[in-house]
Write a protein that holds these residues in place. Structure first.
Motif, mmCIF file in Angstrom:
data_model
loop_
_atom_site.group_PDB
_atom_site.id
_atom_site.type_symbol
_atom_site.label_atom_id
_atom_site.label_comp_id
_atom_site.label_asym_id
_atom_site.label_seq_id
_atom_site.Cartn_x
_atom_site.Cartn_y
_atom_site.Cartn_z
ATOM 1 N N ILE A 102 0.966 -1.607 0.205
ATOM 2 C CA ILE A 102 0.183 -0.116 0.377
ATOM 3 C C ILE A 102 0.729 1.528 -0.090
ATOM 4 C CG2 ILE A 102 -1.472 1.143 1.544
ATOM 5 C CD1 ILE A 102 -2.050 -1.407 2.261
ATOM 6 N N ALA A 103 1.809 1.217 0.656
ATOM 7 C CA ALA A 103 3.015 2.114 0.709
ATOM 8 C C ALA A 103 3.312 2.399 -0.231
ATOM 9 C CB ALA A 103 3.946 2.672 2.112
ATOM 10 N N VAL A 104 4.043 1.340 -1.193
ATOM 11 C CA VAL A 104 5.069 1.799 -2.074
ATOM 12 C C VAL A 104 4.357 1.169 -3.618
ATOM 13 C CG1 VAL A 104 6.774 0.575 -3.555
ATOM 14 C CG2 VAL A 104 7.008 0.783 -0.752
ATOM 15 N N GLY A 105 3.144 0.625 -3.276
ATOM 16 C CA GLY A 105 2.713 1.107 -4.704
ATOM 17 C C GLY A 105 1.184 1.819 -5.201
ATOM 18 N N GLU A 106 0.852 2.088 -3.686
ATOM 19 C CA GLU A 106 -0.495 3.185 -3.627
ATOM 20 C C GLU A 106 -0.170 4.630 -3.309
ATOM 21 O OE1 GLU A 106 -3.194 1.965 -4.742
ATOM 22 O OE2 GLU A 106 -2.628 -0.222 -5.126
ATOM 23 N N ARG A 107 1.294 4.930 -2.654
ATOM 24 C CA ARG A 107 1.478 5.782 -2.849
ATOM 25 C C ARG A 107 0.788 6.537 -1.408
ATOM 26 N NH1 ARG A 107 3.595 5.145 -7.253
ATOM 27 N NH2 ARG A 107 5.744 5.983 -7.901
ATOM 28 N N ILE A 108 0.596 5.563 -0.186
ATOM 29 C CA ILE A 108 -0.249 6.204 0.874
ATOM 30 C C ILE A 108 0.924 5.710 1.627
ATOM 31 C CG2 ILE A 108 -2.480 5.190 2.083
ATOM 32 C CD1 ILE A 108 -3.381 5.342 -0.081
ATOM 33 N N PRO A 109 1.013 6.890 2.847
ATOM 34 C CA PRO A 109 1.575 6.274 3.741
ATOM 35 C C PRO A 109 1.296 5.571 4.691
ATOM 36 C CG PRO A 109 2.080 8.398 3.289
ATOM 37 C CD PRO A 109 1.087 7.781 2.735
ATOM 38 N N VAL A 110 1.647 5.010 5.528
ATOM 39 C CA VAL A 110 0.863 3.585 6.867
ATOM 40 C C VAL A 110 1.768 4.348 7.847
ATOM 41 C CG1 VAL A 110 0.405 1.358 6.725
ATOM 42 C CG2 VAL A 110 -0.018 2.183 4.919
ATOM 43 N N LEU A 111 1.034 4.077 8.202
ATOM 44 C CA LEU A 111 1.625 3.901 10.089
ATOM 45 C C LEU A 111 1.416 3.231 11.187
ATOM 46 C CD1 LEU A 111 2.655 7.398 9.039
ATOM 47 C CD2 LEU A 111 1.683 7.939 11.628
ATOM 48 N N ALA A 112 1.554 2.266 11.681
ATOM 49 C CA ALA A 112 1.279 1.029 12.287
ATOM 50 C C ALA A 112 1.940 0.868 13.737
ATOM 51 C CB ALA A 112 1.578 -0.418 11.476
ATOM 52 N N TYR A 113 0.896 1.033 14.299
ATOM 53 C CA TYR A 113 1.423 1.015 15.938
ATOM 54 C C TYR A 113 1.131 -0.214 16.512
ATOM 55 C CZ TYR A 113 1.167 6.041 15.118
ATOM 56 O OH TYR A 113 1.059 7.471 14.418
ATOM 57 N N GLY A 114 1.708 -0.922 17.559
ATOM 58 C CA GLY A 114 1.906 -1.907 18.077
ATOM 59 C C GLY A 114 2.784 -2.352 19.318
ATOM 60 N N ILE A 115 2.663 -3.515 19.561
ATOM 61 C CA ILE A 115 3.602 -4.244 20.700
ATOM 62 C C ILE A 115 4.580 -4.990 19.739
ATOM 63 C CG2 ILE A 115 1.845 -3.592 23.186
ATOM 64 C CD1 ILE A 115 1.410 -5.871 23.009
ATOM 65 N N ARG A 116 5.674 -4.534 20.196
ATOM 66 C CA ARG A 116 6.704 -5.911 19.629
ATOM 67 C C ARG A 116 6.724 -7.326 20.384
ATOM 68 N NH1 ARG A 116 13.002 -4.098 21.087
ATOM 69 N NH2 ARG A 116 11.882 -4.239 22.965
ATOM 70 N N SER A 117 6.581 -7.562 21.974
ATOM 71 C CA SER A 117 6.678 -9.051 22.241
ATOM 72 C C SER A 117 5.832 -8.819 23.157
ATOM 73 C CB SER A 117 7.921 -9.477 22.681
ATOM 74 O OG SER A 117 7.733 -7.976 23.684
ATOM 75 N N ASP A 118 5.278 -10.486 23.080
ATOM 76 C CA ASP A 118 4.246 -10.995 24.412
ATOM 77 C C ASP A 118 4.443 -11.227 25.544
ATOM 78 O OD1 ASP A 118 4.813 -13.303 24.736
ATOM 79 O OD2 ASP A 118 4.042 -13.914 23.362
ATOM 80 N N PHE A 119 3.819 -11.205 25.956
ATOM 81 C CA PHE A 119 4.058 -11.295 28.236
ATOM 82 C C PHE A 119 5.095 -12.363 27.906
ATOM 83 C CE2 PHE A 119 1.269 -15.339 27.234
ATOM 84 C CZ PHE A 119 1.060 -15.894 28.313
ATOM 85 N N GLN A 120 5.982 -13.102 26.759
ATOM 86 C CA GLN A 120 6.829 -14.230 27.542
ATOM 87 C C GLN A 120 7.466 -13.670 26.508
ATOM 88 O OE1 GLN A 120 4.244 -18.190 26.074
ATOM 89 N NE2 GLN A 120 4.382 -18.872 27.113
ATOM 90 N N THR A 121 7.525 -12.991 26.098
ATOM 91 C CA THR A 121 9.387 -11.754 25.771
ATOM 92 C C THR A 121 9.228 -12.219 24.109
ATOM 93 O OG1 THR A 121 11.258 -13.560 26.612
ATOM 94 C CG2 THR A 121 10.325 -11.504 27.930
ATOM 95 N N ARG A 122 8.296 -12.753 23.488
ATOM 96 C CA ARG A 122 8.468 -13.648 21.738
ATOM 97 C C ARG A 122 7.655 -12.486 20.956
ATOM 98 N NH1 ARG A 122 12.270 -17.289 22.204
ATOM 99 N NH2 ARG A 122 11.637 -18.913 24.153
ATOM 100 N N ALA A 123 8.324 -11.899 19.976
ATOM 101 C CA ALA A 123 7.695 -11.194 19.309
ATOM 102 C C ALA A 123 6.390 -12.013 18.369
ATOM 103 C CB ALA A 123 8.843 -11.150 18.219
ATOM 104 N N PHE A 124 5.496 -11.045 18.680
ATOM 105 C CA PHE A 124 4.414 -11.826 18.108
ATOM 106 C C PHE A 124 4.603 -11.658 16.234
ATOM 107 C CE2 PHE A 124 1.929 -9.056 21.432
ATOM 108 C CZ PHE A 124 1.160 -10.371 21.566
ATOM 109 N N PRO A 125 3.334 -12.261 15.404
ATOM 110 C CA PRO A 125 4.057 -13.072 13.774
ATOM 111 C C PRO A 125 4.203 -10.537 13.530
ATOM 112 C CG PRO A 125 2.976 -14.499 15.102
ATOM 113 C CD PRO A 125 2.893 -13.147 16.055
ATOM 114 N N GLY A 126 2.768 -10.146 13.522
ATOM 115 C CA GLY A 126 2.709 -9.306 12.682
ATOM 116 C C GLY A 126 3.740 -7.865 12.775
ATOM 117 N N SER A 127 4.481 -8.412 13.991
ATOM 118 C CA SER A 127 5.550 -7.084 14.717
ATOM 119 C C SER A 127 6.895 -7.573 14.029
ATOM 120 C CB SER A 127 5.468 -7.743 15.958
ATOM 121 O OG SER A 127 4.578 -6.656 16.569
ATOM 122 N N ALA A 128 7.201 -9.031 14.268
ATOM 123 C CA ALA A 128 8.478 -9.591 13.188
ATOM 124 C C ALA A 128 8.228 -8.961 12.051
ATOM 125 C CB ALA A 128 8.315 -10.987 13.813
#
Length: 197
Positions: A102-128
């Motif tokens: 979307i950002a590159v092809g549609e030229r729409i800036p995308v601002l994604a907000y989230g946490i990096r890791s879960d309560f067991q210190t493992r990265a969420f697949p989306g965050s990774a």
């Protein structure tokens, strides 16, 4: 060129507040933005809400198998100046790839907000995947109970720390209330007896 931004931080670092402020800033200048969040985030139903009491309806929810490009295309009238995605850790890797397209092809800036890791210190697949693909990474900071910078998210069930369970637990787990506390590494290790997963 429009970019994919990943703004991440431990819980309670002001991610939703920053997203809502970004939306306000665009709209104050007469530009149209889209707000979205994954359906797995049931807190607030179809709203993005900050701890400061500010909330706003999303333009669309992203289901686990949804094509984000199709959702944006269906809601892109008038032209979109920016796509803002809350709780981006819950996206699939393929959906994060959609954000880059979307950002590159549609030229729409995308601002994604989230946490990096879960309560067991493992990265969420989306965050990774966001950490791998985003043009820009920005850490939003918060503090631990001891005053140091918080980097982990500890889960409490019924007021007691737990270190086992499903990766995602929002609001309710069994019959006891689920909450989270942002912690520095030292406090997290103390509560977990040195355990990191």
């Amino acid at each position: 060129m429009a970019k994919l931004y990943f703004r991440y931080g431990a819980m309670n670092s002001g991610k939703s507040t920053a997203l809502l402020q970004a939306a306000y800033n665009y709209e104050e200048r007469g530009q149209h933005v889209l707000l979205a969040k994954p359906t797995v985030d049931t807190k607030g139903a179809e709203k993005i809400s900050s701890r400061l009491g500010v909330e706003r309806m999303v333009d669309f929810l992203i289901g686990p198998d949804d094509d984000v490009r199709e959702l944006v295309a269906a809601h892109a009238h008038p032209a979109v100046a920016c796509l803002l995605v809350d709780e981006a850790q819950f996206l699939s890797p393929a959906q994060v790839e959609d954000l880059l397209r979307i950002a590159v092809g549609e030229r729409i800036p995308v601002l994604a907000y989230g946490i990096r890791s879960d309560f067991q210190t493992r990265a969420f697949p989306g965050s990774a995947r966001l950490l791998e693909l985003a043009h820009s990474l920005e850490e939003l900071k918060t503090i631990c109970r001891c005053g140091r910078k918080a980097i982990f998210n500890a889960r409490l069930v019924g007021g007691r720390f737990v270190f086992d369970g499903d990766q995602v637990a929002i609001d309710e787990l069994s019959t006891e209330r689920v909450t989270y506390e942002s912690m520095c590494a030292e406090c997290y290790l103390r509560e977990s007896d040195g355990r990191l997963s």
